[in-house]
Design a protein around this motif. Structure first.
Motif, PDB file in Angstrom:
ATOM      1  N   UNK A 139       0.835  -1.201   0.000  1.00 36.48           N
ATOM      2  CA  UNK A 139       0.000   0.000   0.000  1.00 36.48           C
ATOM      3  C   UNK A 139       0.870   1.251   0.000  1.00 36.48           C
ATOM      4  N   UNK A 140       0.406   2.314  -0.675  1.00 39.68           N
ATOM      5  CA  UNK A 140       1.162   3.565  -0.699  1.00 39.68           C
ATOM      6  C   UNK A 140       1.207   4.178   0.700  1.00 39.68           C
ATOM      7  N   UNK A 141       2.385   4.709   1.032  1.00 37.69           N
ATOM      8  CA  UNK A 141       2.529   5.383   2.323  1.00 37.69           C
ATOM      9  C   UNK A 141       1.903   6.768   2.285  1.00 37.69           C
ATOM     10  N   UNK A 142       1.590   7.277   3.451  1.00 35.81           N
ATOM     11  CA  UNK A 142       1.180   8.673   3.573  1.00 35.81           C
ATOM     12  C   UNK A 142       1.898   9.250   4.779  1.00 35.81           C
ATOM     13  N   UNK A 143       2.657  10.307   4.549  1.00 34.06           N
ATOM     14  CA  UNK A 143       3.329  10.958   5.685  1.00 34.06           C
ATOM     15  C   UNK A 143       2.903  12.415   5.777  1.00 34.06           C
ATOM     16  N   UNK A 144       3.289  13.183   4.761  1.00 35.90           N
ATOM     17  CA  UNK A 144       2.933  14.592   4.756  1.00 35.90           C
ATOM     18  C   UNK A 144       2.618  15.019   3.333  1.00 35.90           C
ATOM     19  N   UNK A 145       1.631  15.894   3.194  1.00 37.52           N
ATOM     20  CA  UNK A 145       1.213  16.345   1.871  1.00 37.52           C
ATOM     21  C   UNK A 145       0.954  17.841   1.924  1.00 37.52           C
ATOM     22  N   UNK A 146       1.633  18.609   1.077  1.00 39.50           N
ATOM     23  CA  UNK A 146       1.357  20.047   0.952  1.00 39.50           C
ATOM     24  C   UNK A 146       0.843  20.249  -0.461  1.00 39.50           C
ATOM     25  N   UNK A 147      -0.399  20.697  -0.577  1.00 39.87           N
ATOM     26  CA  UNK A 147      -1.015  20.676  -1.904  1.00 39.87           C
ATOM     27  C   UNK A 147      -2.186  21.645  -1.994  1.00 39.87           C
ATOM     28  N   UNK A 148      -2.674  21.781  -3.207  1.00 41.58           N
ATOM     29  CA  UNK A 148      -3.882  22.567  -3.444  1.00 41.58           C
ATOM     30  C   UNK A 148      -5.073  21.805  -2.874  1.00 41.58           C
ATOM     31  N   UNK A 149      -5.952  22.550  -2.185  1.00 40.86           N
ATOM     32  CA  UNK A 149      -7.152  21.938  -1.610  1.00 40.86           C
ATOM     33  C   UNK A 149      -8.379  22.486  -2.329  1.00 40.86           C
ATOM     34  N   UNK A 150      -9.237  21.583  -2.769  1.00 39.83           N
ATOM     35  CA  UNK A 150     -10.447  21.998  -3.496  1.00 39.83           C
ATOM     36  C   UNK A 150     -11.655  21.963  -2.569  1.00 39.83           C
ATOM     37  N   UNK A 151     -12.383  23.082  -2.447  1.00 39.20           N
ATOM     38  CA  UNK A 151     -13.578  23.063  -1.588  1.00 39.20           C
ATOM     39  C   UNK A 151     -14.792  22.503  -2.325  1.00 39.20           C
ATOM     40  N   UNK A 153     -12.403  29.123   3.154  1.00 39.41           N
ATOM     41  CA  UNK A 153     -12.391  30.589   2.961  1.00 39.41           C
ATOM     42  C   UNK A 153     -10.989  31.081   2.633  1.00 39.41           C
ATOM     43  N   UNK A 154      -9.996  30.575   3.353  1.00 35.38           N
ATOM     44  CA  UNK A 154      -8.611  30.994   3.091  1.00 35.38           C
ATOM     45  C   UNK A 154      -8.180  30.589   1.687  1.00 35.38           C
ATOM     46  N   UNK A 155      -8.497  29.356   1.330  1.00 33.45           N
ATOM     47  CA  UNK A 155      -8.095  28.840   0.019  1.00 33.45           C
ATOM     48  C   UNK A 155      -8.742  29.657  -1.097  1.00 33.45           C
ATOM     49  N   UNK A 156     -10.028  29.928  -0.931  1.00 31.18           N
ATOM     50  CA  UNK A 156     -10.760  30.631  -1.995  1.00 31.18           C
ATOM     51  C   UNK A 156     -10.283  32.073  -2.166  1.00 31.18           C
TER      52      UNK A 156
END
Lengths: 467, 210
Positions: free
Chosen positions: B1-13, B132-135
């Protein structure tokens, strides 16, 4: 110390290992496979080089992808391939398959109880969210994903987190025209489609005790539409009478042993639930959904809600989007809304009692000329029993199509759809956007309400419908 | 299975309640699907595409920069309904590795963990504040989901801690597979079954016929 609930007793009896933090490795007593994912899952363990740990506890039947047309005409090439894979792999691994045309075939959640495979106190899983249906037998039953199906095939166990416990007590008596479907839709309308998320639900109270077994299956079937992946009813004499003599139910001295065990399963008088809800049956009328979530439901005598009157902004936006999709105007009575399709079937409402209720209405008239109305029995056995008592002739005489058992138009996995923009009254469980086909508009209701709609050509109140 | 540690990315509301798995991927896209990696293009198709097959420009995932979002912001009961794991496959193929919502459908929630996708339970107010911050500046305002520290970091640096079960966290961090873990317990399973065959003979009778 307080007593144990029905849920606790079954969970504890299946804990192979405590994994900490509320997680347990649970033993699976019955694993049901269907054509949509069954063959693929067995192939998956084969590719991984794993054994099928307990083929004797695993049972398979095709239901999702096969055509419901007479003679199964129109099963797609893919559907045929899935069926063929299920046959080949079941044979290879020694899994009992209930094949097309033989008693035992049908919707997984219809055949489990019908064959006596689904027993009180059992832990039952299947790669289908409506596995909660079997909870009506007094079992702990829930739907799982594909990876979990593979896990069960390989280990006969499953890693699960213990849910909280919710008891819903339906008190009072059902009024005329009110069915188990109406009880559960009403509950979902009251506490929401997320109202049961994270809970195992026990349905209790006088109105539940009074239900026949098939009605309890319908009640538990929509637990997942409440957000709860497990729903159950304590086993009692109704359950035992239903089970006695069924093909795979225990016999002779094993029956006596089982019965003694089953009688100890109901929640203790001093058992404590994490949450309690109470429904007064006097408030429950025949229900019909107006939106695209099962929580968007009203009594058939009511008007379509006006989103402007909904305080919660999220619910208001959802209502606006739902009305736009459904092509409905707020404030108008829902009865009288023209429909083009009726679907009587699905793991919710395709059992003999459902078909009898629908036929009792169907015999009062003819299907409106602009309506296509289908009856899809839940299993080969239901079909044969219905035919033996002449229900098929009643339906046909009224202008309904009498079809072959399977999931059919509940989810349209076999290509049987409601065309875009057209409206259906369906006895199934989901009115989601596109559920019965892209752009299809679905209203959920009981079998009698669906039959009344077919005759009226519009949504109709079964209590006042004259035919 | 793919690992998940940290992700910094665009977030879609995608601020809707009760997003069901039928809307995430239609059943006919899964019937007989052999290749899970073809499912991304079908994610949310009923919302992404108009009846004529063209994109609906109003739908959030059809707008820049959300086309390349890897984090989904959602409301209550995300992933409710059908148990189809294809919903997670479709989201993942579309690029999503984390979904932040106040609550999730129970089966979908489990399915996420089987595929290296992290479902984060956050209060509605926290999801709305992130949205709100993202938008305000979607192109540059990235969200961080940090499983090691168990925090979500908003574009303004504000942190929200989240809870996750130890078992699930460890499996994601190490990319462990549930089947592998359970197979190590074979002796316990065998012992349970041996006892159970005596304790509940009636459940096992099906093995030997009727």
């Amino acid at each position: 110390m307080s007593g144990a609930t029905l849920f606790d007793k079954i969970w504890n009896a299946h804990a192979v290992a405590d994994l900490g933090d509320g997680y347990a490795l649970l033993h699976v007593d019955r694993h049901l496979l269907h054509d949509l994912g069954g063959g693929r899952a067995v192939m998956d363990i084969k590719e991984k080089g794993l054994a099928l740990r307990n083929p004797g506890l695993t049972f398979a039947t095709p239901d999702h992808a096969i055509s419901s047309a007479p003679g199964r005409a129109g099963t797609s090439e893919t559907g045929k391939r899935l069926l063929n894979d299920l046959r080949t792999l079941s044979h290879e691994y020694g899994v009992r398959l209930f094949d097309v045309g033989e008693p035992g075939q049908g919707i997984v959640h219809v055949i489990g109880p019908e064959l006596g495979l689904s027993l009180p106190g059992a832990l039952i899983v299947c790669g289908d969210s409506h596995t909660c249906t079997h909870g009506g037998m007094g079992a702990l039953a829930f739907g799982i994903g594909s990876s979990e199906v593979t896990h069960v095939l390989a280990t006969q166990c499953l890693i699960q987190r213990r849910p909280k416990r919710l008891r819903v007590s339906f008190e009072g008596a059902r009024a005329a025209g009110v069915t188990p479907k109406d009880m559960i839709l009403y509950l979902i309308g009251r506490i929401g489609a997320a109202g049961g998320t994270g809970y195992a639900v026990e349905y209790a109270g006088g109105a539940v005790r009074a239900l026949e077994l098939e009605g309890r299956l319908t009640l538990c079937n929509l637990s997942i539409e409440l957000g709860a992946k497990m729903g159950m009813v304590a086993p009692d004499d109704t359950t035992f009478a239903y089970l006695a003599g069924r093909d795979f139910a225990p016999k002779a001295e094993l029956w006596d042993e089982a019965l003694a065990y089953w009688r100890r399963l109901p929640s203790d008088d001093d058992a404590v639930f994490d949450r309690e809800e109470r429904i007064d049956m006097a408030a429950v009328a025949p229900q019909i959904t107006w939106g695209t979530s099962p929580e968007q439901v009203i009594a058939v005598s009511e008007r379509i809600p006006d989103p402007a009157g909904i305080a919660d902004p999220g619910k208001r936006r959802a209502a606006e989007a739902a009305l736009a999709y459904m092509g409905l105007a707020p404030g108008t009575p829902i009865a009288g809304t023209r429909i083009e399709h009726v679907f009587i079937g699905s793991c919710t409402n395709s059992r003999l009692s459902d078909l009898r209720a629908a036929a009792a209405v169907a015999k009062r008239g003819k299907v409106a000329p602009h309506v296509r109305a289908w009856v899809v029995p839940g299993s080969e056995t239901v079909k044969r029993q219905a035919e033996a008592e002449g229900l098929d002739r009643i339906f046909r005489a009224a202008g309904f199509d009498w079809r072959e058992p399977g999931c059919s138009m509940c989810l349209a996995a076999n290509g049987e759809t409601v065309p875009r923009g057209e409206r259906s009254v369906s006895t199934s469980n989901r009115n989601f956007v596109g559920r019965q086909g892209p752009g299809a508009r679905t209203h959920l209701a009981s079998p009698a309400m669906a039959a009344a709609a077919a005759l009226a050509g519009a949504i109709a109140d079964v209590r006042t419908f004259g035919g | 299975m793919d690992k998940f540690t940290q992700l910094k990315a665009i977030a879609a509301p995608l601020l809707r309640e009760n997003v069901d798995t039928d809307i995430i991927v239609r059943i006919e896209r899964l019937v007989g699907a052999t290749f899970r990696n073809e499912l991304g293009r079908y994610a949310f198709e009923a919302w992404r595409l108009r009846p004529d097959g063209t994109e609906d420009p109003d739908f959030v995932l059809n707008r820049e920069p959300y086309r390349s979002a890897q984090i989904l912001l959602a409301l209550d009961n995300f992933g409710c309904g059908s148990s189809r794991e294809g919903a997670v496959w479709a989201l993942k193929q579309r690029g999503f590795r984390a979904v932040l919502a106040p609550s999730f459908g129970d089966i979908f929630f489990n399915n996420c963990y089987q595929n290296g996708v992290l479902p984060v339970i956050m209060p509605n107010s926290a999801v709305q504040a992130l949205a709100r911050q993202v938008e305000a500046d979607p192109g540059r305002k990235l969200v961080t989901v940090d499983l090691v520290r168990q925090v979500v970091v908003a574009p303004d640096g504000g942190e929200t801690a989240f809870a996750i079960d130890r078992l699930r966290r460890e499996a994601l961090l190490d990319g462990l597979d549930d089947i592998g873990l359970t197979l190590k317990r074979e002796s316990e399973i065998a012992a349970f079954q041996a006892q159970d065959r005596a304790r509940r003979r009636w459940i096992w009778a099906v093995e030997t016929g009727r």
